[in-house]
Design an enzyme around this catalytic site. Sequence first.
Site, short mmCIF file in Angstrom:
data_model
loop_
_atom_site.label_atom_id
_atom_site.label_comp_id
_atom_site.label_asym_id
_atom_site.label_seq_id
_atom_site.Cartn_x
_atom_site.Cartn_y
_atom_site.Cartn_z
N CYS A 147 0.46 0.19 10.33
CA CYS A 147 -0.03 -0.83 9.39
C CYS A 147 1.06 -1.70 8.76
O CYS A 147 1.98 -1.19 8.11
CB CYS A 147 -0.84 -0.16 8.29
N CYS A 191 -19.58 -5.94 3.56
CA CYS A 191 -18.85 -4.76 4.01
C CYS A 191 -17.55 -4.71 3.23
O CYS A 191 -17.00 -5.76 2.87
CB CYS A 191 -18.56 -4.86 5.51
N CYS A 228 -16.60 -8.98 5.55
CA CYS A 228 -15.95 -7.69 5.31
C CYS A 228 -14.68 -7.89 4.49
O CYS A 228 -13.76 -8.60 4.90
CB CYS A 228 -15.61 -7.05 6.65
N CYS A 284 0.85 -1.19 0.00
CA CYS A 284 0.00 0.00 0.00
C CYS A 284 0.89 1.25 0.00
O CYS A 284 1.85 1.33 0.76
CB CYS A 284 -0.90 0.00 1.24
N CYS A 293 -19.26 2.32 8.74
CA CYS A 293 -18.50 1.65 9.80
C CYS A 293 -17.25 2.49 10.00
O CYS A 293 -16.41 2.58 9.10
CB CYS A 293 -18.15 0.23 9.36
N ARG A 300 -17.80 -2.22 18.04
CA ARG A 300 -17.09 -3.49 17.82
C ARG A 300 -15.80 -3.56 18.62
O ARG A 300 -14.93 -2.68 18.50
CB ARG A 300 -16.79 -3.68 16.32
N CYS A 331 0.61 4.81 6.92
CA CYS A 331 -0.02 4.63 8.25
C CYS A 331 0.95 3.89 9.17
O CYS A 331 1.30 2.73 8.90
CB CYS A 331 -1.32 3.86 8.11
N1 SAM Z 1 -6.61 0.69 3.20
C1 SAM Z 1 -7.89 0.92 3.73
C2 SAM Z 1 -7.94 2.01 4.77
O1 SAM Z 1 -6.91 2.35 5.33
O2 SAM Z 1 -9.02 2.50 5.03
C3 SAM Z 1 -8.56 -0.32 4.28
C4 SAM Z 1 -7.73 -1.33 5.06
S1 SAM Z 1 -7.00 -0.74 6.55
C5 SAM Z 1 -5.98 -2.09 7.01
C6 SAM Z 1 -8.37 -0.76 7.69
C7 SAM Z 1 -8.12 -0.37 9.13
O3 SAM Z 1 -7.40 -1.39 9.78
C8 SAM Z 1 -7.33 0.87 9.45
O4 SAM Z 1 -8.06 2.06 9.32
C9 SAM Z 1 -6.93 0.65 10.89
O5 SAM Z 1 -7.93 1.19 11.74
C10 SAM Z 1 -6.93 -0.88 11.01
N2 SAM Z 1 -5.60 -1.38 11.28
C11 SAM Z 1 -4.59 -1.53 10.40
N3 SAM Z 1 -3.48 -2.00 11.00
C12 SAM Z 1 -3.79 -2.15 12.31
C13 SAM Z 1 -3.06 -2.58 13.45
N4 SAM Z 1 -1.78 -2.93 13.35
N5 SAM Z 1 -3.68 -2.62 14.63
C14 SAM Z 1 -4.99 -2.27 14.73
N6 SAM Z 1 -5.72 -1.83 13.69
C15 SAM Z 1 -5.13 -1.76 12.49
C1 DTB Z 2 -11.23 -2.28 11.56
O1 DTB Z 2 -11.55 -1.29 12.23
N1 DTB Z 2 -10.36 -3.20 11.93
C2 DTB Z 2 -10.16 -4.20 10.90
C3 DTB Z 2 -11.18 -3.76 9.82
N2 DTB Z 2 -11.71 -2.56 10.35
C4 DTB Z 2 -10.77 -3.64 8.44
C5 DTB Z 2 -8.76 -4.36 10.48
C6 DTB Z 2 -7.83 -4.70 11.61
C7 DTB Z 2 -6.50 -4.95 11.02
C8 DTB Z 2 -5.50 -5.41 12.03
C9 DTB Z 2 -4.17 -5.64 11.42
C10 DTB Z 2 -4.16 -6.69 10.35
O2 DTB Z 2 -4.69 -7.79 10.55
O3 DTB Z 2 -3.54 -6.44 9.30
FE1 SF4 Z 3 -2.78 1.24 3.39
FE2 SF4 Z 3 -2.71 0.06 5.76
FE3 SF4 Z 3 -3.00 2.69 5.63
FE4 SF4 Z 3 -5.03 1.08 4.82
S1 SF4 Z 3 -4.22 1.29 6.90
S2 SF4 Z 3 -4.24 2.90 3.77
S3 SF4 Z 3 -3.85 -0.65 3.99
S4 SF4 Z 3 -1.20 1.51 4.94
#
Ligand code: SAM
Ligand code: DTB
Ligand code: SF4
Length: 357
Positions: free
Chosen positions: A70, A138, A107, A63, A198, A270, A67
């Site tokens: 992430c 979702c 989802c 990506c 959501c 949630r 973030c």
């Molecule tokens: N790329 C899209 C976005 O950022 O909206 C969708 C996927 S992103 C992985 C969805 C959500 O996962 C993020 O907004 C964040 O709240 C959650 N997330 C990602 N990495 C995480 C982590 N290490 N611990 C907890 N939540 C995480």
């Molecule tokens: C949300 O609030 N948490 C989920 C879902 N929406 C997409 C994602 C959590 C991701 C946790 C890190 C991972 O598994 O990559």
């Molecule tokens: Fe990309 Fe992860 Fe950020 Fe979603 S949360 S925009 S997958 S870097």
Amino acid sequence: MDQHTDGATTASIRHDWSRLQVQALFALPFIDLLLRAQAVHRAHHEPNTVQMSTLLSIKTGACPEDCAYCPQSVRYETGLDREELMSVAAVRDSAMRAREAGATRFCMGAAYRSPKPKDLKVIAQMIREVRALGLESCATLGMLTPAQAEELKAAGLDYYNHNLDTSAEFYGEIITTRTYQDRLDTLAAVRAAGMNVCCGGIIGMGETVADRAELLRTLANLPAHPESVPINQLVKVPGTPLAGCADVDPFDFVRTIAVARLLMPRAHVRLSAGREQMSDELQALCFLAGANSIFYGEKLLTTGNPDVAADRDLFARLGLKPEAPGSDAASGETTRVPPGAAAHPALSSTAAAAPTP
Ligand code: SAM
Ligand code: DTB
Ligand code: SF4
């Protein structure tokens, strides 16, 4: 009676919370806060009932966003295997397995900044297949234009997940490749297209209690509350900038759930990422604080989640039952008072009233 309380067992739906009011909720004694949250919960939801969503990463890693939490950002070396967009057939198989295990919502998450037009066409087909299985759908695909939100709605998408993650003030410490306003714009496009929203955040990124209060206040003061509010505990993934963050005090995590419940009485709150690192007792406290939704299944997107057998056991020990599909869609922010709500004296009207700062 508080001017914002409209009856013996109901709290009105508000969109005018002040900073001080929300901070005052966080400052309540723990037990007082939990009792208030459970009272509001029972005025608006079936007690002991939990909505269950299963996640699938349909496009993994690489990506372009930065973030800091992430594992899927291209900027961090997390050892993750990248995967292109899955086939519609493979997504359908995975949705069938989720349904068999007992999930009611499926989802689909993609590591996009925003989806490309040709990918959105494939994802629209995935949504149709998921809905044909009788599951709620979702998706979380990053930023959307109003036209893209319309396209997803036309395919039958029930919910769009798009998290604000933290306060506007702290956002720049966590993400530099987009702005808070970008997130709000996508949320508005999703709402305008008629989909359920959501939207939630992450606890444990080094934010202050004031940042948590501001995240929840921002959500509650949106023109309509999100139907789902995921509260994630940071999953500390080695290689990400936030891997070394200090652990959250578990009681502070529970407080965040409780304040979300008080601010957004009709929403499904949630208990989201981080359950694998939580004890059963801590999860029970989260349900007591008003959480009524979980991610169900062995995997979140790229990290682990409690296995199905463990969750079934936990539900049996706590007397929790899964919620039937469709119970929170198009909630319309109306108040539902189930029989017996606030029957316990500790869960009475005064407990449900919002405090004055
Ligand atoms: N790329 C899209 C976005 O950022 O909206 C969708 C996927 S992103 C992985 C969805 C959500 O996962 C993020 O907004 C964040 O709240 C959650 N997330 C990602 N990495 C995480 C982590 N290490 N611990 C907890 N939540 C995480
Ligand atoms: C949300 O609030 N948490 C989920 C879902 N929406 C997409 C994602 C959590 C991701 C946790 C890190 C991972 O598994 O990559
Ligand atoms: Fe990309 Fe992860 Fe950020 Fe979603 S949360 S925009 S997958 S870097």
